[in-house]
Scaffold this active site. Structure first.
Site, PDB file in Angstrom:
ATOM      1  N   CYS A   1     -17.012  -9.176   3.830  1.00 39.73           N
ATOM      2  CA  CYS A   1     -16.382  -7.889   3.593  1.00 39.73           C
ATOM      3  C   CYS A   1     -15.148  -8.103   2.725  1.00 39.73           C
ATOM      4  O   CYS A   1     -14.201  -8.766   3.146  1.00 39.73           O
ATOM      5  CB  CYS A   1     -16.001  -7.225   4.909  1.00 39.73           C
ATOM      6  SG  CYS A   1     -17.407  -6.946   6.004  1.00 39.73           S
TER       7      CYS A   1
ATOM      8  N   CYS B   1      -1.388   0.986  10.506  1.00 41.58           N
ATOM      9  CA  CYS B   1      -1.610  -0.127   9.578  1.00 41.58           C
ATOM     10  C   CYS B   1      -0.328  -0.868   9.220  1.00 41.58           C
ATOM     11  O   CYS B   1       0.667  -0.267   8.819  1.00 41.58           O
ATOM     12  CB  CYS B   1      -2.264   0.401   8.310  1.00 41.58           C
ATOM     13  SG  CYS B   1      -2.677  -0.884   7.128  1.00 41.58           S
TER      14      CYS B   1
ATOM     15  N   CYS C   1     -20.038  -6.479   1.362  1.00 40.63           N
ATOM     16  CA  CYS C   1     -19.557  -5.116   1.587  1.00 40.63           C
ATOM     17  C   CYS C   1     -18.189  -4.996   0.933  1.00 40.63           C
ATOM     18  O   CYS C   1     -17.330  -5.855   1.124  1.00 40.63           O
ATOM     19  CB  CYS C   1     -19.459  -4.824   3.080  1.00 40.63           C
ATOM     20  SG  CYS C   1     -18.788  -3.193   3.490  1.00 40.63           S
TER      21      CYS C   1
ATOM     22  N   CYS D   1      -0.765   5.370   6.682  1.00 42.50           N
ATOM     23  CA  CYS D   1      -1.583   5.308   7.892  1.00 42.50           C
ATOM     24  C   CYS D   1      -0.776   4.666   9.027  1.00 42.50           C
ATOM     25  O   CYS D   1      -0.307   3.525   8.914  1.00 42.50           O
ATOM     26  CB  CYS D   1      -2.848   4.506   7.626  1.00 42.50           C
ATOM     27  SG  CYS D   1      -3.809   5.116   6.215  1.00 42.50           S
TER      28      CYS D   1
ATOM     29  N   CYS E   1       0.826  -1.202   0.000  1.00 42.77           N
ATOM     30  CA  CYS E   1       0.000   0.000   0.000  1.00 42.77           C
ATOM     31  C   CYS E   1       0.864   1.257   0.000  1.00 42.77           C
ATOM     32  O   CYS E   1       1.847   1.344   0.761  1.00 42.77           O
ATOM     33  CB  CYS E   1      -0.916   0.012   1.231  1.00 42.77           C
ATOM     34  SG  CYS E   1      -2.069   1.406   1.243  1.00 42.77           S
TER      35      CYS E   1
ATOM     36  N   CYS F   1     -20.916   2.089   5.652  1.00 42.57           N
ATOM     37  CA  CYS F   1     -20.304   1.526   6.853  1.00 42.57           C
ATOM     38  C   CYS F   1     -19.077   2.370   7.153  1.00 42.57           C
ATOM     39  O   CYS F   1     -18.190   2.504   6.305  1.00 42.57           O
ATOM     40  CB  CYS F   1     -19.918   0.069   6.585  1.00 42.57           C
ATOM     41  SG  CYS F   1     -18.946  -0.720   7.895  1.00 42.57           S
TER      42      CYS F   1
ATOM     43  N   ARG G   1     -20.465  -2.528  15.566  1.00 45.07           N
ATOM     44  CA  ARG G   1     -19.689  -3.761  15.371  1.00 45.07           C
ATOM     45  C   ARG G   1     -18.387  -3.699  16.158  1.00 45.07           C
ATOM     46  O   ARG G   1     -17.633  -2.737  16.030  1.00 45.07           O
ATOM     47  CB  ARG G   1     -19.380  -3.944  13.883  1.00 45.07           C
ATOM     48  CG  ARG G   1     -18.665  -5.233  13.535  1.00 45.07           C
ATOM     49  CD  ARG G   1     -18.359  -5.297  12.051  1.00 45.07           C
ATOM     50  NE  ARG G   1     -19.526  -4.970  11.269  1.00 45.07           N
ATOM     51  CZ  ARG G   1     -19.486  -4.435  10.038  1.00 45.07           C
ATOM     52  NH1 ARG G   1     -18.333  -4.173   9.471  1.00 45.07           N
ATOM     53  NH2 ARG G   1     -20.599  -4.166   9.392  1.00 45.07           N
TER      54      ARG G   1
END
Length: 403
Positions: free
Chosen positions: A109, A72, A142, A69, A65, A202, A272
């Protein structure tokens, strides 16, 4: 407590608490904790009964990626040693999803690391959605692919996606301290694109990154204003090899207070418990089911979670039941608003992270085999690094998944 009686009354009416009331929940003492859980539990049971919705993550593309962040393990420059692989083929993703669905999951998901999808990526995911839906009646899908460009949410909806996840993660005021390669406004824009396309939005948060009580309340109030249908609450796993590796700020009691505050502010949405529940709630996980009506089953994106069998036993032992595919998750007034096609809801309600998220955060969990010996408990207040294990099974490997 007058505060809790007021918050219950407001929750049953879908009335927004004041900021002072939300902050007061986070400031309650350990002596009052069970009263807080009982009060928020009344709101949870009013809107969702004793049902628990199970969700299952499939990491379509791991690592690699370009975003930075801080929480992460898939971020640019991460040295965590996670699984790294490019896009799973539709049949591979469908096989991975089948394990979670067989374990009782109602929603799959589909997550991919990266800043956001190209149009070719949307085509890939569309094929995967079709493969999963063709083989499983009643499944919800999702997508969680990062920042969306114009028209991509509509294409995902037309392919059969039911929802789109993109978390706000933290307050607008502190967002720049966590991520510099995109902005808080970028995330808000993607949630609004999902809403506008008629997808169920979401969006949630990550607690434990060094934020203040005010920051937590800010992000939850921002979520209420955006009005997603589901709000994943992630508890940071300080994974070695990330900038936040030393941020061990959470206790089980604080996690319960955070979940209660979210329930009071977002009374009628799917709350959740996402990444980090095993690490930070630990033996208090069953108590948290009185606050949240949804969890992830099995492993997360790059870390292992509690054994799927243990998840199901925990739900049953706590007196709850797994929500079936024939049951509607959201209260009637929210489903009616969604069916009106406006992409928003009648009342403010308020899922992950991992670059874009899908309700799990980077990290999360104990070894996923129920027969494994439990690690010795660390002294109170000590970091539980023994509960963090990088995922080495399931999607992207030849080993059976934990579900």
């Amino acid at each position: 407590m007058d505060l809790l009686n007021t918050l219950v009354d407001k929750g049953l009416r879908r009335e927004l608490p004041t900021r002072e009331e939300a902050l007061a929940v986070l400031a309650t003492s350990d002596d009052d904790l069970l009263d807080v859980v009982a009060a928020a539990g009344k709101v949870r049971r009013h809107w969702f009964g004793r049902r628990v919705k199970l969700n299952y993550l499939v990491n379509l593309k791991s690592g690699l990626c370009p975003e930075d962040c801080s929480y992460c393990s898939q971020r640019l420059g991460s040295t965590t040693g996670i699984l790294k692989y490019t896009w799973l083929k539709p049949d591979e993703a469908s096989q991975a999803a089948a394990a979670g669905l067989a374990g009782g999951a109602k929603r799959v998901c589909l997550v991919a690391s990266g800043r956001g999808p190209t149009d070719r990526d949307v085509d890939r995911v569309s094929e995967t959605i079709k493969a999963i839906k063709d083989q499983n009646d009643g499944v919800e899908v999702c997508a969680c692919l990062g920042l969306l460009s114009d028209g991509q949410a509509e294409r995902l909806r037309d392919a059969g996606a039911d929802a789109y996840n993109h978390n706000l993660n933290t307050s607008e005021g502190t967002y720049g301290d966590i991520t510099t390669t995109h902005t808080y406004a970028d995330r808000v824009d993607t949630v609004q694109k999902a809403h506008g396309a008629g997808l169920s939005a979401c969006s949630g948060l990550i607690a434990g990154m060094g934020e203040s009580d005010e920051d937590l309340v800010d992000v939850v109030y921002s979520l209420r204003e955006l009005d997603p249908d589901s709000v994943p609450v992630n508890f940071l796993i300080p994974v070695e090899g990330t900038p936040l590796a030393k941020e061990w700020n959470l206790t089980p009691q604080r996690c319960l207070r955070i979940l209660a505050m979210v329930r009071f502010v977002c009374p009628d949405v799917e709350v959740r418990i996402a990444g980090g529940r095993e690490v930070h709630l630990r033996t208090m996980q069953p108590l948290a089911l009185n606050l949240a009506n949804s969890i992830f089953l099995g492993d997360y994106l790059t870390t292992e979670g509690q054994a799927g069998k243990a998840d199901l036993e925990m739900i049953a032992d706590a007196g709850f039941e797994v929500e079936g595919t024939d049951q509607v998750t959201l209260p009637e007034h929210r489903t009616e608003a969604a069916e009106a096609g406006c992409g928003s809801h009648e009342a403010g309600g308020c899922g992950s992270h991992e670059s874009a998220g899908c309700g799990s955060h980077e990290g999360g969990g104990v070894c996923g085999t129920a027969a494994a010996a439990a690690p010795a408990a660390a002294p109170a207040g000590e970091p539980r690094t023994d509960l963090v294990a990088v995922r080495r099974r399931g999607a992207g490997t030849d080993l059976a998944p934990n579900a």
